[in-house]
Design a protein around this motif. Structure first.
Motif, PDB file in Angstrom:
ATOM      1  N   ASN A 154       0.827  -1.196   0.000  1.00 18.20           N
ATOM      2  CA  ASN A 154       0.000   0.000   0.000  1.00 18.20           C
ATOM      3  C   ASN A 154       0.866   1.253   0.000  1.00 18.20           C
ATOM      4  O   ASN A 154       0.642   2.196  -0.775  1.00 18.20           O
ATOM      5  CB  ASN A 154      -0.927  -0.017   1.219  1.00 18.20           C
ATOM      6  CG  ASN A 154      -1.957   1.082   1.205  1.00 18.20           C
ATOM      7  OD1 ASN A 154      -2.918   1.046   0.446  1.00 18.20           O
ATOM      8  ND2 ASN A 154      -1.773   2.086   2.055  1.00 18.20           N
TER       9      ASN A 154
ATOM     10  N   LEU B 191       1.245   4.058  -3.151  1.00 21.97           N
ATOM     11  CA  LEU B 191       0.783   5.422  -2.911  1.00 21.97           C
ATOM     12  C   LEU B 191       1.928   6.430  -2.788  1.00 21.97           C
ATOM     13  O   LEU B 191       1.674   7.623  -2.627  1.00 21.97           O
ATOM     14  CB  LEU B 191      -0.074   5.466  -1.640  1.00 21.97           C
ATOM     15  CG  LEU B 191      -1.405   4.696  -1.716  1.00 21.97           C
ATOM     16  CD1 LEU B 191      -2.136   4.765  -0.379  1.00 21.97           C
ATOM     17  CD2 LEU B 191      -2.288   5.234  -2.838  1.00 21.97           C
TER      18      LEU B 191
ATOM     19  N   ALA C  56       5.720   5.693  -7.372  1.00 19.74           N
ATOM     20  CA  ALA C  56       5.290   4.352  -6.987  1.00 19.74           C
ATOM     21  C   ALA C  56       6.440   3.364  -7.140  1.00 19.74           C
ATOM     22  O   ALA C  56       7.192   3.400  -8.125  1.00 19.74           O
ATOM     23  CB  ALA C  56       4.104   3.912  -7.843  1.00 19.74           C
TER      24      ALA C  56
ATOM     25  N   THR D 186      -7.026   3.403 -13.430  1.00 17.41           N
ATOM     26  CA  THR D 186      -7.241   3.541 -11.986  1.00 17.41           C
ATOM     27  C   THR D 186      -7.161   2.158 -11.361  1.00 17.41           C
ATOM     28  O   THR D 186      -7.918   1.250 -11.737  1.00 17.41           O
ATOM     29  CB  THR D 186      -8.602   4.185 -11.676  1.00 17.41           C
ATOM     30  OG1 THR D 186      -8.635   5.503 -12.246  1.00 17.41           O
ATOM     31  CG2 THR D 186      -8.796   4.301 -10.163  1.00 17.41           C
TER      32      THR D 186
ATOM     33  N   THR E 217      -7.478  -0.112  -8.049  1.00 20.84           N
ATOM     34  CA  THR E 217      -8.160  -0.095  -6.758  1.00 20.84           C
ATOM     35  C   THR E 217      -7.807  -1.338  -5.960  1.00 20.84           C
ATOM     36  O   THR E 217      -7.451  -2.378  -6.509  1.00 20.84           O
ATOM     37  CB  THR E 217      -9.691  -0.021  -6.946  1.00 20.84           C
ATOM     38  OG1 THR E 217     -10.136  -1.200  -7.630  1.00 20.84           O
ATOM     39  CG2 THR E 217     -10.094   1.212  -7.751  1.00 20.84           C
TER      40      THR E 217
ATOM     41  N   GLY F 256      -7.475   1.323  -0.700  1.00 18.80           N
ATOM     42  CA  GLY F 256      -7.039   2.497  -1.436  1.00 18.80           C
ATOM     43  C   GLY F 256      -7.215   2.372  -2.930  1.00 18.80           C
ATOM     44  O   GLY F 256      -7.703   1.360  -3.441  1.00 18.80           O
ATOM     45  N   GLU F 257      -6.798   3.404  -3.597  1.00 19.93           N
ATOM     46  CA  GLU F 257      -6.784   3.411  -5.052  1.00 19.93           C
ATOM     47  C   GLU F 257      -5.773   4.438  -5.528  1.00 19.93           C
ATOM     48  O   GLU F 257      -5.384   5.350  -4.788  1.00 19.93           O
ATOM     49  CB  GLU F 257      -8.167   3.718  -5.631  1.00 19.93           C
ATOM     50  CG  GLU F 257      -8.634   5.150  -5.449  1.00 19.93           C
ATOM     51  CD  GLU F 257      -9.946   5.396  -6.201  1.00 19.93           C
ATOM     52  OE1 GLU F 257     -10.817   4.520  -6.173  1.00 19.93           O
ATOM     53  OE2 GLU F 257     -10.068   6.478  -6.800  1.00 19.93           O
ATOM     54  N   ARG F 258      -5.354   4.296  -6.766  1.00 21.12           N
ATOM     55  CA  ARG F 258      -4.455   5.273  -7.365  1.00 21.12           C
ATOM     56  C   ARG F 258      -4.723   5.333  -8.865  1.00 21.12           C
ATOM     57  O   ARG F 258      -4.833   4.302  -9.522  1.00 21.12           O
ATOM     58  CB  ARG F 258      -2.986   4.923  -7.119  1.00 21.12           C
ATOM     59  CG  ARG F 258      -2.040   5.907  -7.812  1.00 21.12           C
ATOM     60  CD  ARG F 258      -0.648   5.826  -7.289  1.00 21.12           C
ATOM     61  NE  ARG F 258       0.227   6.797  -7.941  1.00 21.12           N
ATOM     62  CZ  ARG F 258       1.424   7.129  -7.487  1.00 21.12           C
ATOM     63  NH1 ARG F 258       1.899   6.563  -6.387  1.00 21.12           N
ATOM     64  NH2 ARG F 258       2.159   8.019  -8.125  1.00 21.12           N
ATOM     65  N   ARG F 259      -4.768   6.550  -9.356  1.00 25.95           N
ATOM     66  CA  ARG F 259      -4.895   6.750 -10.794  1.00 25.95           C
ATOM     67  C   ARG F 259      -3.501   6.947 -11.363  1.00 25.95           C
ATOM     68  O   ARG F 259      -2.742   7.802 -10.896  1.00 25.95           O
ATOM     69  CB  ARG F 259      -5.769   7.960 -11.102  1.00 25.95           C
ATOM     70  CG  ARG F 259      -5.940   8.202 -12.601  1.00 25.95           C
ATOM     71  CD  ARG F 259      -6.951   9.289 -12.885  1.00 25.95           C
ATOM     72  NE  ARG F 259      -7.044   9.570 -14.314  1.00 25.95           N
ATOM     73  CZ  ARG F 259      -7.713   8.825 -15.181  1.00 25.95           C
ATOM     74  NH1 ARG F 259      -8.365   7.736 -14.764  1.00 25.95           N
ATOM     75  NH2 ARG F 259      -7.767   9.149 -16.460  1.00 25.95           N
TER      76      ARG F 259
END
Length: 318
Positions: free
Chosen positions: A22, A26, A30, A259, A261, A265-268
């Protein structure tokens, strides 16, 4: 028959793994630790990479072993406890059994299932050697169980895996190896040397795409570990040489905006944004000898190939 045993020290700590992944996903840049390249399939892919004609470290190191086998044995001595860090399929160590004649062989790897398979193959080929396999992550700690003989320990770390660490991390890691050697121990280690960039690109971005598959497979591993929804088709393998840091870098680059997920969490990722997956530092002989000295090793014997592409060192713990 071969006396063999398997001690599984590494047990998956799901919470710790998820926290590490994680944080990496983030981070502003990255990044994921290269240890997550080595699930069962990743280990098999890396073994295949070592067979590629472009991947010079394996064949060059093998030539050094072959040419200087007797000298290496004189330097290390025979009858050691041979501790093979990141053993993989155990073939590199096995190629030295006849010369080094270890009384105990201790293959160590985080890919537990792959190591079990490799040790099973050794059972019938080398019935005279006691094998004690350790399923463990040695990257941050190196505490060996009592089943590993304490005298005349020879740590074996081939293939220039030391290059996965930054120089500071490498010094700390080598210091832990030094502490685990005890008074009469030593280290036999392979080191990749600085060379023409073209050779590096061919080795880390091979023509048939095995290294790309190895790198992209990490995404499938993350999906299982963290519950991410990575689609490998959305990414491509990227290899680049960072001259200022003297290292090859492996990245995964988004081919389109995606994106990703997962539960927490998530990240684009924008098109062209990267995940840094591995470094492979290259050394001059002088720089690496300084690193060994800093870690508490001395009396270094070293061997190289005619091109000066690769170096093998035997260093004694002091």
């Amino acid at each position: 028959m071969l006396q063999s045993g398997f001690i599984q020290i590494y047990h998956k700590n799901t919470n710790a793994i998820c926290a590490e992944l994680n944080a990496g996903l983030l981070a502003p840049q990255a990044c994921i630790s290269p240890k997550f390249l080595y699930d069962g399939l990743g280990s098999k892919l890396f073994a295949a990479i070592c067979e590629l004609p472009e991947y010079y470290p394996t064949r060059t190191e093998a030539l050094i072993f072959e040419q200087y086998r007797a000298e290496i044995a004189r330097s290390t001595g025979r009858g050691s406890t041979l501790i093979d860090l990141g053993a993989g399929n155990c073939e590199k160590a096995a190629s030295l059994f006849s010369a080094l004649q270890p009384v105990q062989y201790v293959p160590v790897d985080i890919s537990v299932d792959f190591l079990r398979e490799a040790v099973e193959c050794l059972r019938y080929r080398y019935p005279q050697i006691r094998v004690t396999a350790l399923g463990m992550d040695f990257s941050s700690a190196l505490e060996l169980p009592d089943a590993v003989r304490s005298d005349k320990r020879l740590f074996f770390y081939p293939g220039s895996s030391i290059g996965n660490f930054t120089p500071e991390e490498a010094a700390a890691f080598l210091g832990r190896v030094r502490d685990a050697c005890r008074a009469d121990g030593g280290l036999l280690i392979g080191v990749d040397l600085i060379k023409d960039e073209g050779l590096l690109y061919e080795a880390y971005d091979d023509a048939i795409g095995l290294t790309a598959a190895f790198n992209l497979n990490m995404l499938q591993h993350l999906n299982r570990l963290l519950g991410t929804n990575f689609k490998p088709r959305d990414w491509r393998h990227v290899c680049q040489f960072n001259a200022s840091e003297s290292r090859i870098e492996l990245h995964l680059e988004a081919l389109r905006s995606v994106t990703v997920t997962w539960d927490d969490g998530e990240r684009r990722f924008s098109q062209g944004e990267r995940i840094h997956t591995e470094n492979s530092y290259k050394y001059t002989p002088e720089k690496f000898l300084q690193l060994l000295e800093r870690a508490g090793f001395a009396h270094v014997n070293r061997w190289s190939d005619p091109h000066g592409w690769f170096m093998l060192c035997h260093a004694q713990a002091v």
